[in-house]
Design an enzyme around this catalytic site. Structure first.
Site, PDB file in Angstrom:
ATOM      1  N   ASP A  89       0.937  -1.497  -0.412  1.00 29.37           N
ATOM      2  CA  ASP A  89       0.234   0.038   0.127  1.00 29.37           C
ATOM      3  C   ASP A  89       0.937   1.196  -0.111  1.00 29.37           C
ATOM      4  O   ASP A  89       0.369   1.715   0.345  1.00 29.37           O
ATOM      5  CB  ASP A  89      -1.256  -0.329   1.209  1.00 29.37           C
TER       6      ASP A  89
ATOM      7  N   HIS B  49      -4.157  -2.239  -6.506  1.00 30.25           N
ATOM      8  CA  HIS B  49      -3.624  -1.090  -7.339  1.00 30.25           C
ATOM      9  C   HIS B  49      -4.117  -0.328  -7.577  1.00 30.25           C
ATOM     10  O   HIS B  49      -4.801  -0.593  -8.093  1.00 30.25           O
ATOM     11  CB  HIS B  49      -2.229  -1.821  -8.064  1.00 30.25           C
TER      12      HIS B  49
ATOM     13  N   VAL C  49      -7.249  -1.774  -0.116  1.00 30.19           N
ATOM     14  CA  VAL C  49      -8.051  -1.870  -1.630  1.00 30.19           C
ATOM     15  C   VAL C  49      -8.702  -2.875  -2.411  1.00 30.19           C
ATOM     16  O   VAL C  49      -9.570  -3.041  -2.581  1.00 30.19           O
ATOM     17  CB  VAL C  49      -7.011  -1.894  -2.747  1.00 30.19           C
TER      18      VAL C  49
ATOM     19  N   LYS D 290       3.212  10.484  -0.760  1.00 32.21           N
ATOM     20  CA  LYS D 290       1.975  10.947   0.553  1.00 32.21           C
ATOM     21  C   LYS D 290       1.928  11.159   1.643  1.00 32.21           C
ATOM     22  O   LYS D 290       2.056  11.385   3.110  1.00 32.21           O
ATOM     23  CB  LYS D 290       1.534   9.313   1.250  1.00 32.21           C
TER      24      LYS D 290
END
Length: 457
Positions: free
Chosen positions: A41, A69, A331, A363
């Site tokens: 992730d 993904h 996900v 991020k």
């Protein structure tokens, strides 16, 4: 090219050069590899998406539809589990290597779901190529996965937290030499049916509560065989020709991540394949000298799904804040991800195994609201520094993390598009990571879209 100059036995007359010792070495195209450097992730899909825009071939080399993904293109969010996410590039071939395990219903379902979202997948069947040596995940592998998890829960009071996609059981079948491959499915279906019945029988004897509709399954598999046959190729020759033919950009997207590797991950809370760089060679059938750049994808903090040791985990407001701001849900499973500070011990270890040529730090914007940010720099046990990343889970659970505290920047970075525009303390944070690890940082991610990846060189 004249016949005399053609290299004997090399597809496309692949070029050779003589080394100083007089031996002939093959030279050809190199593959670029994108790997997760933590527990998954990390945002690999976004890096792959960036590189896939001008790639000729995008490959998956291990894992199955347990990976997740997400790629955002033209405001459409596509979810990939088994298909290489590079399949949304209309000019590229998506290649599923021999190291991947394929659940055929999952493959077609995934394609159909994404087709409904946007035009990205139009014509996907003509762009997909599957190695004939890839193993097949059957529905009973998935059912057995669920039963095994239940048994672990009952016997040990905890399970592995698998995705229940049949990944462990199918790799077990592969290692036990009882598995079936794509080449079996598209060859003699009668022979395939006999072997399928035998394997199903073995599973029934191992798991008596398992219900398998053998005839129904075979009928479905016959239909899949017809649909998938045009996509199945001899993967070894296909990749060899791609490497030694005309110039091509070949990209490999790793699934899962370094700390989930069956050998080097936090065993037993790992996946069932090699998701480090060695898995690229064995999962595609290529030699080590064909590997070019290896990009490690690192989240600016750390997350983990399911159970297992997590030294820098923050079971507090900080962890909650990271979880909320980062929308940290798996996900594939939708499970909440555990969150904590960046761990450099873990990243140094991942680098030792993979030899990253550069990193993508993703991020970073999630850290915008923190007045101070901690980074795990070393581990201690009983007050003594340990110079390595422990293999044993009980030991890893006991480590105390030594942190370096850096000042936060308290500014929104989500619209920043160059390194120079970043707040001073954000630059210092990036610089600190680069210097501590000794690996160049090539990209910094500050948002979801393709445009929010700042390229440094």
């Amino acid at each position: 090219m004249s016949a005399e100059n053609e290299s004997p036995g090399l597809p496309n007359g692949g070029a050779c050069c003589a080394s100083a010792t007089g031996h002939f070495l093959l030279v050809g195209n190199k593959v670029t590899v994108v790997l997760g450097a933590q527990w998954g992730d990390e945002g690999k899909g976004k890096v792959v998406d960036l590189l896939a825009q001008d790639a000729d071939i995008v490959c998956r080399c291990q894992g199955g539809n347990n990976a997740g993904h997400t790629v955002v293109v033209d405001s459409v969010e596509y979810d990939f589990h088994l298909l290489p996410s590079g399949i949304i590039n209309q000019n590229a071939i998506a290649f599923i290597g021999n190291g991947v395990v394929i659940h055929l219903p999952g493959l077609f379902e995934e394609a159909e779901k994404n087709l409904k979202k946007g035009q990205g997948l139009a014509g996907w069947e003509k762009r997909l190529c599957i190695s004939d040596r890839a193993h097949i995940v059957f529905d009973f592998h998935q059912a057995a996965d669920g039963i095994q998890e239940q048994q672990r829960q009952e016997q040990a009071g905890k399970n592995l937290g698998t995705t229940k996609k049949g990944i462990g059981p199918v790799y077990s079948s592969k290692a036990a030499r009882s598995g079936l491959r794509m080449c079996d499915l598209v060859s003699d279906f009668n022979e395939f049916s006999q072997r399928f019945k035998l394997l199903a029988k073995q599973y029934k004897s191992m798991y008596p509560s398992l219900e398998i509709d053998i005839d129904g399954e075979l009928k479905k598999l016959q239909d899949y065989a017809d649909r998938v046959k045009p996509m199945v190729k001899d993967g070894v020759y296909y990749i060899y020709e791609a490497l030694h033919g005309p110039p091509k950009k070949i990209l490999v997207e790793g699934a899962n991540a370094a700390l989930l590797d069956i050998d080097f991950g936090t065993y037993p809370f790992v996946t069932s394949s090699n998701c480090t760089v060695g898995g690229v060679c064995t999962g595609l059938g290529i030699p080590p000298q064909s590997i070019g750049d290896v990009y490690g994808v690192v989240k600016a903090y750390t997350t983990r799904v399911g159970i297992g040791a997590f030294p820098t985990e923050q079971n507090n407001d900080i962890g909650e804040m990271l979880q909320t701001r980062g929308h940290e849900y798996g996900v594939t499973t939708g499970r909440k991800r555990r969150c904590g500070w960046l761990d450099l011990v873990l990243l140094r270890y991942a680098h030792m195994i993979n030899g990253f040529t550069a990193l993508a730090l993703t991020k970073l914007d999630i850290l915008d609201v923190f007045s101070e940010i901690k980074v795990g720099v070393s581990y201690k046990i009983d007050g003594k520094n340990i110079p390595h990343f422990p293999a044993n889970q009980e030991v890893l659970n006991k480590v105390e993390v030594e942190y370096e505290t850096l000042p936060g920047w308290n500014k929104d970075t989500s619209n920043v598009r160059t390194f120079e525009e970043l707040p001073e303390n954000a630059k210092k944070y990036v610089q600190f990571i680069k210097e501590e690890l000794g690996i160049p940082i090539k990209w910094i991610g500050v948002g979801k879209s393709r445009e929010s990846m700042i390229q440094l060189f």
